[in-house]
Write a protein that holds these residues in place. Structure first.
Motif, short mmCIF file in Angstrom:
data_model
loop_
_atom_site.label_atom_id
_atom_site.label_comp_id
_atom_site.label_asym_id
_atom_site.label_seq_id
_atom_site.Cartn_x
_atom_site.Cartn_y
_atom_site.Cartn_z
N ALA A 934 0.80 -1.10 0.21
CA ALA A 934 0.10 -0.01 0.06
C ALA A 934 0.83 1.14 -0.04
CB ALA A 934 -1.03 0.01 1.26
N ALA A 935 1.91 1.04 0.75
CA ALA A 935 3.08 2.46 0.76
C ALA A 935 3.37 2.51 -0.67
CB ALA A 935 3.98 2.14 1.82
N ALA A 936 3.59 1.37 -1.35
CA ALA A 936 4.18 1.48 -2.81
C ALA A 936 3.21 1.96 -3.46
CB ALA A 936 4.65 0.11 -3.14
N GLY A 937 1.80 1.83 -3.20
CA GLY A 937 0.83 2.40 -4.14
C GLY A 937 0.77 3.88 -3.88
N LEU A 938 1.04 4.23 -2.68
CA LEU A 938 1.07 5.90 -2.54
C LEU A 938 2.03 6.41 -3.25
CD1 LEU A 938 0.47 6.11 1.26
CD2 LEU A 938 -1.05 6.84 -0.65
N GLN A 939 3.46 5.54 -3.63
CA GLN A 939 4.62 6.32 -4.53
C GLN A 939 4.07 6.01 -5.89
OE1 GLN A 939 7.44 3.71 -3.30
NE2 GLN A 939 8.25 4.86 -1.66
N ALA A 940 3.14 5.09 -6.23
CA ALA A 940 2.99 4.86 -7.59
C ALA A 940 1.65 5.94 -7.96
CB ALA A 940 2.24 3.37 -7.91
N GLY A 941 0.81 6.43 -7.29
CA GLY A 941 -0.48 7.22 -7.57
C GLY A 941 -0.62 8.43 -6.75
N SER A 988 2.08 12.32 -2.06
CA SER A 988 1.06 11.87 -2.78
C SER A 988 -0.46 12.49 -2.73
CB SER A 988 0.93 10.22 -2.63
OG SER A 988 2.28 9.72 -2.68
N ILE A 989 -0.74 13.14 -1.59
CA ILE A 989 -1.93 13.27 -1.48
C ILE A 989 -1.94 14.92 -1.23
CG2 ILE A 989 -4.08 13.23 -0.13
CD1 ILE A 989 -3.30 10.45 0.65
N HIS A 990 -2.81 15.76 -2.08
CA HIS A 990 -2.89 17.13 -1.85
C HIS A 990 -4.39 17.73 -1.74
CE1 HIS A 990 1.10 17.23 -3.50
NE2 HIS A 990 0.65 16.47 -4.45
N CYS A 991 -4.96 16.65 -1.28
CA CYS A 991 -6.76 16.90 -1.10
C CYS A 991 -6.65 17.18 0.49
CB CYS A 991 -7.54 15.74 -1.55
SG CYS A 991 -9.22 15.76 -1.08
#
Length: 1299
Positions: A934-941, A988-991
């Motif tokens: 999941a952490a890798a997912g934050l890096q990917a998207g 990764s998150i700007h919301c």
């Protein structure tokens, strides 16, 4: 040709005994006839009464009476011929549809009275009982006759029909059967001549008085003309007498209503799209043949009338204008019409002026633009029968090129027959005697041999079809003995030609085998030829061998059932040891086994197939005895050694007609007597040369499931049908070879070499598996291995060309391998690269191969079970490495019980993440218990500033990311991991709403593990969980996380406290399931599965929720879980509840619930007939998609191993689609196909035509599951062609594919 001496010029098949039936009432039994009666019979039959009066100045009254008596027809068969059609009406309708039978019943009930014969005029009354509540009806009938023929009829019923009404039949039969009861008077002119003037005046006045309202104007007019001296009536000698018979110059023929014939043919042609219309037209053709056989001149008259109406059919001009071909039924009728004209023109006894007039008519019709052409490019001047035949040299293209000729219509062969005659001396001698031999005559200087080496007569010099047309003509015109003699001479000629062909082939065999191919020696085949030469010859020979009952019925088809035809050996005169029955079998095999080129044109090719099936149907009626088996063996051996002259020869012409259908008959017939010869013949016939030259060995076609639309020249319109016949032959061999490994492997090799359609190979594999695993016997391992080999070949052929049946094929292959044993299953797992895609291997092969049902079926010990699991895990890991995007999660799921394999799968996911695996897939894996991806997912998207908007729209990618972050919202692993993930979150998150929500969640205290596993304090949860979490959060996160192994290890609880915690978690899960069963039922069941009471409570919650509206998707999910847990009956219960809520429309063949429905059907099949019967009504009510219904039906007709109610292993008995409980499903599937076809055709565009043709192909497979499926499908197609005839291109494609 003059009629034989033993025959009358107007013969009757029933013979003179039946003609004299009426005389039995006059003379005593056993007493010789009087000379007066014998003479009167001959005169009454051949002389007009006017001719008798002119020849003799005075004829005594007794002589006149006997001539008049014998002038009425004496044969009931002739009355039957003119009062009944030649087809059998439906059972129970004989009295209402067949005038002859109705008339017979009227006669037997005494309805005929007041019968009076005055000269050549018969009259009487016929009373017919009325219907319920109707009065009795009285009809006055009048019949005029002359020379044993009825020349006119009149009946008060005013029935306008093709033939005589029942009242005319009743009066005629009364006159024949009760001739002595009929009051007989001389012609009225004879009676009047005996009256004086006063008597005549009184007679006239009484007659006018009795009928003054009808005849008074006519009487006055005639009186005025007679009183006028110069009137025309006074210039004529004598007066007309309607009771005195016909004149010398009058035509002597039976009464035939020409106007009614024309009207009826016109009406039937206008209804040509209906099955009954074609049948009635064929019965009219049969009536023409019957008249010809009786040597009745009305046969040609009726044929002329019918032909004129055929040519006036308005559809002919329309078809010509549109450039479209006529319908198959109409083409068959035209073919029969042309063949009948050949018989008429070749008549052996017609007068030259009659033949000339017929030829003039044919020539006029032949020149009409609308006159149909003959299809198939058959030669009109083909090679004559010769004692020797050589191989035609030259390339194939030169051999196949047909000589360009003039326009050939359906009447062309009849016109050509006009140049033939019967005056050849050798032909006359063949026809005249059974003992014609060289001892009686020499060759007479002829340049062609007239006898074979055994001294039997030959008939050479004419094309074979023309010679056989002579045989058909002789039979049609009532010369059966002559037809048999000519047929025997033709068979002798064929045998001699066959011997010479074998000699020629032996001389050139080496050269032809080196070349590997040959040119065709028969440019036109005998089977499918417009004149049907083989059929004519076989029927002539078989007719002589048919066993008939002693008492021949007048109307043979009047019984409720047609009796089976029986044949006996009838010796051939002059040929010791020969029989006509053996000759017929030999001729049929010669024609069917002939190597011949496939004709051009859809109809011509379809006619080849139809003609072949008709011949084989004739042969199947013949019971084989030892003599016939010897003929079969001899012909089979000669066909194998026949070279280019035989379709079974070692070398074949590329465009030659395949021998599959004929070989199947020979294989079945020879198998009990000579298995080796049967297999050699069938294996040789498996070839399909036109496909062998198109594809290299082992190379599939570009579109393997649709070979019918091949564009090779000439176009093989029936290629799909031929491939199906090839498959049927292979299936017959596999079934027969069960238990014989030698022939099984030989058949397998032939199948792999010659069958190129994956769909047919898959069907063969299924059939072989079904045959190898009977319900009441141990399986045949060799045949199962053959089925598996065929399945593997299908997998290899379709690996790169995905089809809609691919998933079904993969599942079946795994099932077949399971039947063989664990080694076969592991072999396909180890060699998956060449068989399956990674997704298929990981999601179907590996999963299905390790299910509880599969393991239970294999009955493995612990070591072998672990070996199978290891093989499946290795397969899953290989698939994950090859396609991590689609196979990573199945691999993790499969490897979760083995730590090393799970770590390997996890490492593959990490490597794939580094290599570009998408964040969506990584989050999916993370949700299943692996946090680091999941952490890798934050890096990917990343979630940009606009993610907040997406959050408000469920189903969008940012929303799914947001839900995935719920796993990360609690710091379960500790401060170190939390510190590591914070920078990733920030980057990764700007919301803003997402970031604030994560921060709020992390500020809550939650139990977890520290870096070293030390326990740290956690603030306890509030007792009212519903005030803190949603039911989904409580059931899927709180309850699950609170009972994980890591949590329990950190809490270090004793057994009692641990059980207390588990009970609290189960209670929480049950409460959540009650509050939100849609999302929490499955987690609750999973959490409670180790506690029986809790599990039962969760199950009851699911049942209550189903009654309250729980969706079918969730019910199917829970049902699959139940089956996985080994609870098939509960799974079945939930599946039925889901089906009750489901509704799949006719066009929803890709509905999300398709796989769930198929799973439910498979489950019910494995449980037994009772469960299957219960689920069928649900399927019919819920599913209206035709392909889906047919797929379910086909799966249920296959034998599949399953689990009984108590888990005992058993083999499910194959179910018949035409028997309960599947017959209802079959009807529903057929109805769905019909409804869907009409719905699709309402708004179909040309780009969807090919899809619709494929849809009809699937429909045909379903229709054929019914006993009368071929008839239903034919009627369905006929209805489509009539309803949507405006869609010309589509209907043309339908005719090309299905005929």
């Amino acid at each position: 040709m003059d009629p034989p001496a033993a025959k009358r010029s107007r013969g009757c098949p029933a013979g003179p005994e039946e003609r004299n039936a009426g005389a039995g009432a006059v003379r005593g039994r056993g007493r010789p006839e009087a000379l007066l009666d014998l003479s009167a019979k001959r005169v009454a039959e051949n002389w007009a009464f006017e001719q008798v009066e002119e020849r003799f100045s005075r004829v005594p009254e007794p002589v006149q009476k006997r001539i008049v008596f014998w002038s009425f027809p004496r044969s009931e068969r002739e009355i039957c011929m003119y009062s009944s059609l030649g087809y059998q009406p439906p059972e129970g309708e004989h009295d209402t549809r067949v005038p002859f039978t109705r008339g017979l019943h009227l006669l037997q009930s005494g309805a005929v009275d007041r019968v009076l014969q005055v000269g050549f005029h018969l009259s009487g009354n016929v009373r017919e009982p009325g219907g319920p509540g109707e009065p009795e009806r009285l009809y006055h009938v009048s019949i005029s006759f002359d020379r044993c023929k009825i020349t006119s009829v009149t009946c008060g019923c005013d029935n306008r029909d093709l033939f005589y009404c029942a009242h005319v039949v009743a009066l005629s039969l009364h006159r024949i059967r009760h001739a002595h009861q009929v009051e007989l008077r001389l012609p009225i002119s004879e009676t009047l001549s005996q009256m004086n003037r006063d008597q005549l005046q009184k007679f006239v006045q009484y007659l006018i008085s009795a009928h003054h309202t009808e005849v008074l104007p006519t009487a006055q007019r005639l009186a005025d003309e007679i009183l006028l001296l110069g009137s025309e009536i006074n210039l004529v000698h004598g007066a007309p007498d309607p009771t005195a018979g016909a004149g010398i110059e009058d035509a002597n023929c039976w009464h035939l209503d020409e106007e009614q014939i024309q009207e009826q043919v016109k009406q039937l042609l206008s209804n040509g799209g209906y099955y009954g219309a074609s049948q009635q037209l064929r019965s009219m053709f049969c009536k023409v043949r019957e008249m010809l056989r009786m040597r009745d001149s009305n046969g040609a008259r009726m044929l002329i009338l019918m032909t004129e109406q055929f040519l006036q059919d308005p559809r002919l001009a329309l078809w010509r204008q549109q450039g479209a071909g006529m319908t198959d039924k109409c083409r068959q009728l035209w073919d029969e019409l042309g063949a009948l004209w050949v018989c008429v023109i070749l008549s052996p006894h017609c007068r030259p002026e009659e033949r000339t007039s017929w030829l003039q008519l044919l020539s006029k019709w032949d020149k009409l633009d609308v006159c149909p052409l003959e299809e198939g490019n058959y030669s009109f001047d083909g090679p004559s029968l010769q004692p020797t035949a050589a191989l035609i040299p030259g390339p194939e293209e030169e051999v196949m090129a047909m000589a360009a000729g003039s326009r050939h219509t359906v009447f062309g062969r009849a016109l050509q027959a006009g140049s033939l005659h019967w005056s050849d001396d050798h032909l006359q001698r063949i026809l005249a005697s059974d003992s014609y031999s060289p001892n009686l005559t020499g060759n007479g200087g002829s340049d062609k041999p007239t006898f074979d080496p055994q001294g039997r007569p030959l008939w050479l010099g004419e094309p074979f079809p023309t010679t056989c047309a002579r045989v058909d003509t002789l039979r049609a015109h009532g010369y059966p003995r002559q037809a048999l003699r000519l047929a025997s001479a033709i068979v002798n000629t064929l045998r001699l030609q066959q011997r010479h062909q074998l000699q020629i082939y032996k001389q050139q065999k080496k050269e032809l085998l080196q070349k590997g191919s040959t040119c065709i020696t028969n440019m036109e085949g005998w089977v499918g030829h417009p004149l049907d030469p083989i059929g004519c010859l076989c029927r002539a020979l078989l007719e002589a061998c048919r066993l008939e009952e002693e008492t021949l019925a007048i109307y043979p088809d009047s019984g409720p059932e047609k009796r089976k035809v029986a044949y006996q050996h009838v010796p051939v005169p002059g040929s010791p040891g020969e029989s006509y029955l053996a000759m017929a079998l030999e001729v049929a095999l010669l024609g069917l086994g002939q190597q011949r080129a496939l004709p051009e044109g859809l109809y011509a090719q379809d006619k080849v197939v139809r003609n072949e099936e008709q011949l084989l149907a004739l042969l199947e009626e013949v019971e084989l005895d030892e003599r016939l088996v010897q003929v079969l063996r001899k012909q089979a051996g000669q066909l194998l050694e026949g070279g280019p002259f035989s379709g079974f020869g070692e070398v074949l012409f590329r465009e030659s007609v395949p021998m599959h259908t004929c070989a199947r008959y020979l294989f079945t017939a020879l198998l009990p007597h000579d298995p080796d010869l049967a297999y050699r013949l069938a294996l040789r016939a498996m070839r399909l040369p036109v496909l062998e030259t198109a594809f290299a060995a082992g190379e599939p076609p570009s579109n393997p499931l649709d070979s019918i639309m091949s564009n090779r020249f000439p176009r093989w319109f029936i290629l799909g049908h031929l491939e199906t016949r090839q498959c049927e032959l292979a299936s017959a061999m596999l079934t027969a070879a069960k238990g014989d490994p030698k022939w099984l492997h030989a058949v397998l090799g032939s199948i792999q070499q010659n069958i190129h359609s994956p769909a047919l190979l898959f069907k063969l594999a299924q059939d072989a598996c079904k045959t190898a695993t009977p319900a009441s016997a141990p399986p045949d391992t060799t045949l199962l291995g053959i089925a598996l080999e065929l399945g593997l070949q299908v997998m290899r052929m379709t690996l790169n060309t995905m089809t809609w049946r691919r998933r079904e094929m993969v599942r079946w292959l795994v099932s077949c391998a399971t039947e063989i044993g664990p080694q076969a299953l592991m072999n396909i797992m180890q060699n998956w690269y060449s068989l399956f895609t990674p997704v298929e291997a990981a999601t179907i092969v590996a999963v299905t191969g390790t299910t509880h049902a599969t393991l239970l079926r294999l009955q493995l010990d612990a070591a072998r079970r672990e070996e199978l699991w290891a093989c499946a895990r290795t397969l899953a890991l290989q698939c994950a490495m090859k396609d991590p995007q689609n196979c990573a999660l199945p691999a993790l799921t499969l490897c979760e019980k083995n730590q090393a394999a799970f770590e390997a799968a996890y490492q593959i996911v990490l490597d794939a993440a580094a290599g570009g695996l998408g964040h969506a897939h990584l989050f999916t894996v993370a949700l299943h218990g692996a946090p680091l991806p999941a952490a890798a997912g934050l890096q990917a998207g990343g979630a940009g500033p606009g993610a907040a908007q997406h959050r408000l729209q469920p189903g969008q990618p940012p929303g799914s990311q947001w839900r995935s972050l719920g796993l990360l919202a609690q710091p379960l692993l500790g401060r170190h991991e939390l510190s590591a993930i914070v920078p990733l979150i920030i980057r990764s998150i700007h919301c803003a709403p997402m970031l604030s929500d994560i921060l709020r969640r992390w500020t809550l205290s939650a139990p977890g593990l520290g870096p070293l596993g030390a326990r740290r304090a956690a603030k306890p949860l509030a007792p009212t969980g519903h005030s803190l979490f949603t039911p989904v959060e409580a059931a899927t996160i709180v309850a699950v996380t609170g009972t994980t192994h890591a949590t329990l290890l950190r809490l270090q609880l004793d057994a009692a406290r641990r059980e207390e915690l588990w009970a609290c978690a189960r209670t929480l899960a049950l409460q959540c399931a009650m509050k939100d069963p849609q999302n929490c039922a499955l987690p609750a069941l999973t959490l409670c599965e180790k506690n029986q009471a809790a599990f039962e409570a969760a199950y009851q919650i699911v049942l209550d929720a189903a009654a309250g509206g729980l969706g079918h998707a969730h019910l199917f999910t829970v049902a699959r879980y139940m089956e996985h847990r080994g609870l098939p009956l509960r799974a079945y219960k939930l599946a039925t509840l889901a089906l009750a809520q489901l509704s799949i429309a006719f066009n929803q063949d890709s509905h999300p619930a398709v796989n769930d429905v198929l799973w439910a059907c498979s489950l019910s099949h494995s449980l037994g007939r009772h469960e299957l019967s219960a689920i069928v009504p649900l399927i019919i009510r819920s599913i209206h998609c035709a392909p889906m219904l047919s797929d379910i039906l086909r799966r249920w007709t296959l034998s599949a191993p399953g689990l009984g109610p108590l888990g005992a292993r058993r083999a499910a008995k194959p179910l018949g689609a035409d028997r309960a409980p599947l017959c209802q499903l079959l009807d529903a599937a057929v109805a769905a196909y019909i409804t869907t076809s009409h719905s699709r055709l309402t708004h179909i565009s040309p780009r969807h035509y090919s899809d619709f043709i494929e849809f009809l192909g699937k429909a045909r497979e379903t229709f054929l599951l019914a006993p009368d499926g071929h008839l239903q499908f034919a009627q369905f197609l006929e209805n489509l062609k009539q309803t949507y005839k405006g869609k010309k291109k589509l209907m043309l494609l339908v005719r090309e594919r299905f005929g």
